[in-house]
Motif scaffolding. Sequence first.
Motif, mmCIF file in Angstrom:
data_model
loop_
_atom_site.group_PDB
_atom_site.id
_atom_site.type_symbol
_atom_site.label_atom_id
_atom_site.label_comp_id
_atom_site.label_asym_id
_atom_site.label_seq_id
_atom_site.Cartn_x
_atom_site.Cartn_y
_atom_site.Cartn_z
ATOM 1 N N VAL A 111 -38.416 -19.942 48.290
ATOM 2 C CA VAL A 111 -38.092 -21.000 49.248
ATOM 3 C C VAL A 111 -37.082 -21.989 48.661
ATOM 4 C CG1 VAL A 111 -39.024 -22.842 50.693
ATOM 5 C CG2 VAL A 111 -40.362 -20.751 50.336
ATOM 6 N N PHE A 112 -37.437 -22.604 47.534
ATOM 7 C CA PHE A 112 -36.589 -23.650 46.955
ATOM 8 C C PHE A 112 -35.917 -23.235 45.644
ATOM 9 C CE2 PHE A 112 -39.933 -26.526 49.001
ATOM 10 C CZ PHE A 112 -39.169 -26.726 50.143
ATOM 11 N N VAL A 113 -36.109 -22.011 45.229
ATOM 12 C CA VAL A 113 -35.693 -21.606 43.887
ATOM 13 C C VAL A 113 -34.184 -21.734 43.686
ATOM 14 C CG1 VAL A 113 -35.648 -19.712 42.221
ATOM 15 C CG2 VAL A 113 -37.710 -20.145 43.586
ATOM 16 N N GLU A 114 -33.397 -21.304 44.660
ATOM 17 C CA GLU A 114 -31.940 -21.406 44.517
ATOM 18 C C GLU A 114 -31.493 -22.864 44.454
ATOM 19 O OE1 GLU A 114 -29.779 -18.986 43.785
ATOM 20 O OE2 GLU A 114 -31.622 -17.794 43.618
ATOM 21 N N ASP A 115 -32.127 -23.721 45.232
ATOM 22 C CA ASP A 115 -31.807 -25.153 45.181
ATOM 23 C C ASP A 115 -32.170 -25.740 43.818
ATOM 24 O OD1 ASP A 115 -30.902 -25.149 47.809
ATOM 25 O OD2 ASP A 115 -32.877 -25.643 48.626
ATOM 26 N N ALA A 116 -33.293 -25.295 43.266
ATOM 27 C CA ALA A 116 -33.700 -25.773 41.935
ATOM 28 C C ALA A 116 -32.727 -25.305 40.865
ATOM 29 C CB ALA A 116 -35.116 -25.293 41.622
ATOM 30 N N TRP A 154 -56.669 -21.867 50.303
ATOM 31 C CA TRP A 154 -56.652 -20.929 49.190
ATOM 32 C C TRP A 154 -55.464 -19.973 49.299
ATOM 33 C CZ3 TRP A 154 -59.246 -21.911 45.016
ATOM 34 C CH2 TRP A 154 -59.363 -20.933 44.015
ATOM 35 N N GLU A 155 -55.147 -19.535 50.517
ATOM 36 C CA GLU A 155 -53.982 -18.666 50.708
ATOM 37 C C GLU A 155 -52.692 -19.418 50.372
ATOM 38 O OE1 GLU A 155 -54.055 -15.360 51.317
ATOM 39 O OE2 GLU A 155 -56.201 -15.697 51.024
ATOM 40 N N PHE A 156 -52.620 -20.662 50.802
ATOM 41 C CA PHE A 156 -51.445 -21.470 50.469
ATOM 42 C C PHE A 156 -51.342 -21.689 48.959
ATOM 43 C CE2 PHE A 156 -51.219 -23.548 54.909
ATOM 44 C CZ PHE A 156 -50.220 -22.681 55.301
ATOM 45 N N ALA A 157 -52.470 -21.880 48.304
ATOM 46 C CA ALA A 157 -52.461 -22.104 46.853
ATOM 47 C C ALA A 157 -51.848 -20.900 46.133
ATOM 48 C CB ALA A 157 -53.873 -22.373 46.349
ATOM 49 N N LYS A 158 -52.195 -19.706 46.580
ATOM 50 C CA LYS A 158 -51.642 -18.504 45.956
ATOM 51 C C LYS A 158 -50.135 -18.403 46.199
ATOM 52 C CE LYS A 158 -54.813 -15.766 47.854
ATOM 53 N NZ LYS A 158 -55.599 -14.544 48.181
ATOM 54 N N ILE A 159 -49.710 -18.758 47.407
ATOM 55 C CA ILE A 159 -48.282 -18.739 47.736
ATOM 56 C C ILE A 159 -47.528 -19.784 46.913
ATOM 57 C CG2 ILE A 159 -46.650 -19.350 49.573
ATOM 58 C CD1 ILE A 159 -48.667 -18.002 51.536
ATOM 59 N N LEU A 160 -48.101 -20.983 46.800
ATOM 60 C CA LEU A 160 -47.479 -22.048 46.015
ATOM 61 C C LEU A 160 -47.352 -21.653 44.551
ATOM 62 C CD1 LEU A 160 -49.323 -25.082 47.638
ATOM 63 C CD2 LEU A 160 -46.838 -24.746 47.645
ATOM 64 N N ASN A 161 -48.334 -20.927 44.056
ATOM 65 C CA ASN A 161 -48.295 -20.484 42.673
ATOM 66 C C ASN A 161 -47.129 -19.515 42.439
ATOM 67 O OD1 ASN A 161 -49.731 -18.265 40.485
ATOM 68 N ND2 ASN A 161 -49.734 -20.436 39.964
ATOM 69 N N GLN A 162 -46.877 -18.646 43.403
ATOM 70 C CA GLN A 162 -45.734 -17.736 43.308
ATOM 71 C C GLN A 162 -44.430 -18.522 43.225
ATOM 72 O OE1 GLN A 162 -46.044 -15.392 46.861
ATOM 73 N NE2 GLN A 162 -47.996 -14.455 46.287
ATOM 74 N N ALA A 164 -44.074 -21.722 42.408
ATOM 75 C CA ALA A 164 -44.043 -22.576 41.216
ATOM 76 C C ALA A 164 -43.619 -21.795 39.979
ATOM 77 C CB ALA A 164 -45.410 -23.216 41.002
ATOM 78 N N LYS A 165 -44.080 -20.566 39.856
ATOM 79 C CA LYS A 165 -43.693 -19.762 38.686
ATOM 80 C C LYS A 165 -42.198 -19.482 38.678
ATOM 81 C CE LYS A 165 -48.138 -17.591 37.681
ATOM 82 N NZ LYS A 165 -48.960 -16.362 37.734
ATOM 83 N N GLU A 166 -41.613 -19.282 39.846
ATOM 84 C CA GLU A 166 -40.172 -19.043 39.900
ATOM 85 C C GLU A 166 -39.389 -20.333 39.677
ATOM 86 O OE1 GLU A 166 -38.485 -16.338 42.709
ATOM 87 O OE2 GLU A 166 -40.432 -15.449 43.188
ATOM 88 N N LEU A 167 -39.935 -21.451 40.125
ATOM 89 C CA LEU A 167 -39.291 -22.740 39.846
ATOM 90 C C LEU A 167 -39.303 -23.034 38.345
ATOM 91 C CD1 LEU A 167 -40.756 -24.904 42.753
ATOM 92 C CD2 LEU A 167 -38.370 -24.218 42.483
ATOM 93 N N GLU A 168 -40.413 -22.712 37.704
ATOM 94 C CA GLU A 168 -40.505 -22.880 36.258
ATOM 95 C C GLU A 168 -39.445 -22.017 35.561
ATOM 96 O OE1 GLU A 168 -44.273 -22.878 33.386
ATOM 97 O OE2 GLU A 168 -43.747 -20.853 34.033
ATOM 98 N N ALA A 169 -39.306 -20.793 36.006
ATOM 99 C CA ALA A 169 -38.315 -19.889 35.414
ATOM 100 C C ALA A 169 -36.892 -20.380 35.671
ATOM 101 C CB ALA A 169 -38.492 -18.478 35.974
ATOM 102 N N ALA A 170 -36.713 -21.150 36.735
ATOM 103 C CA ALA A 170 -35.387 -21.688 37.066
ATOM 104 C C ALA A 170 -35.039 -22.919 36.237
ATOM 105 C CB ALA A 170 -35.315 -22.029 38.551
ATOM 106 N N GLY A 171 -35.997 -23.384 35.414
ATOM 107 C CA GLY A 171 -35.705 -24.503 34.533
ATOM 108 C C GLY A 171 -36.310 -25.828 34.925
ATOM 109 N N LEU A 204 -49.011 -21.617 34.809
ATOM 110 C CA LEU A 204 -47.776 -22.373 34.562
ATOM 111 C C LEU A 204 -47.784 -22.968 33.156
ATOM 112 C CD1 LEU A 204 -47.338 -24.329 37.926
ATOM 113 C CD2 LEU A 204 -46.116 -22.281 37.184
ATOM 114 N N LYS A 205 -46.633 -22.965 32.535
ATOM 115 C CA LYS A 205 -46.485 -23.560 31.204
ATOM 116 C C LYS A 205 -45.755 -24.899 31.261
ATOM 117 C CE LYS A 205 -46.454 -19.046 28.891
ATOM 118 N NZ LYS A 205 -46.682 -18.290 30.137
ATOM 119 N N CYS A 206 -45.008 -25.148 32.338
ATOM 120 C CA CYS A 206 -44.347 -26.442 32.491
ATOM 121 C C CYS A 206 -45.398 -27.491 32.856
ATOM 122 C CB CYS A 206 -43.278 -26.375 33.581
ATOM 123 S SG CYS A 206 -43.932 -26.084 35.240
ATOM 124 N N GLU A 207 -45.000 -28.755 32.822
ATOM 125 C CA GLU A 207 -45.940 -29.802 33.198
ATOM 126 C C GLU A 207 -46.181 -29.785 34.703
ATOM 127 O OE1 GLU A 207 -46.313 -33.440 30.337
ATOM 128 O OE2 GLU A 207 -44.334 -33.472 31.265
#
Length: 342
Positions: A111-116, A154-162, A164-171, A204-207
């Motif tokens: 969703v937001f990964v390219e913007d990040a 709970w379904e949203f939490a799993k989606i958000l986790n997906q 968030a992990k890509e946002l973390e990878a984006a820096g 997640l490893k980021c804060e």
Amino acid sequence: MKTLLPTSTSGSLPKPAWLAQPEQLWSPWKLAQDILPEGKHDALKLSLHEQQCAGIDIVCDGEQTRQHFVTAFIEHLSGVDFENRETVTIRNRYEASVPRVIGAVKRTRPVFVEDAKFLRSQTSQPIKWALPGPMTMIDTLYDAHYKSREKLAWEFAKILNQEAKELEAAGVDIIQFDEPAFNVFFDDVNEWGVAALERAIKGLKCETAVHICYGYGIKANTDWKKTLGEEWRQYETIFPKLQKSNIDIISLECHNSKVPLELMELIRGKKVMVGAIDVANHDIETPEEVATTLRKALKFVDADKLYPCTNCGMAPLPRHVARAKLSALAAGAELVRQELVQ
């Protein structure tokens, strides 16, 4: 060397008038579809520049690419109908026309990964990215499928986790989950809301941060605050559970509020983003007013864990007001910083 009292914003900042109608939420875009993506990124760069000019340490996108902090994420998911809307009461406070969940919700693409990634390419400063929290997401739509707030969260939490992990990878350095609903549905927060948030940050490893405020400075929210009495003790109900959670940072409303500051003792040990800027009026805080709020907070938060911040997002404010408030935040933090290092 780590910055003492690093400043940041809660998320949204006003959009330029050429991109969207100023001073309102859910403002429609003014640009045609083919030039809208470029316009959004131009606004993001402008928002970043304004934060940097103000002296903000942890910068964000100002949510320039989104109409609303919740629905801008939901509209990218399958299983949600934006055409046939329902009117619901959001956080027991105001009515809004919202999308309907009509099937299993799924994230079919980032969703937001390219913007990040774009924000990351524009600055070497620490960056923070805000996502809606699971409980606030379910409170901003009509569920015609799961018929269970907990199951849908709970379904949203799993989606958000997906995401968030890509946002973390984006820096992204800090991923923040916005949960104003935590200040309303206390039993749900303690029964499953914090657990859903833990699922969203899994691995997640980021804060990570959770932002819990009393809402944007819109009339529905300011009217609600007038009903809360002389002491706003909502945080007292949810802080003990959050103190035991794996969330790194808790972002709260403080300046010009009636929150007893001693409630921060309940999250001792956590990093705390202390709202030292009121977003519900156009008055510009002085650096000394900001410093006074921070000094009071330091009685309950260790200096190395205090992050001066805004009470909430500033999307509904005029741009010149938001800019001045950010400058006051940075200047007030610097006053206290100098006192601490003497």
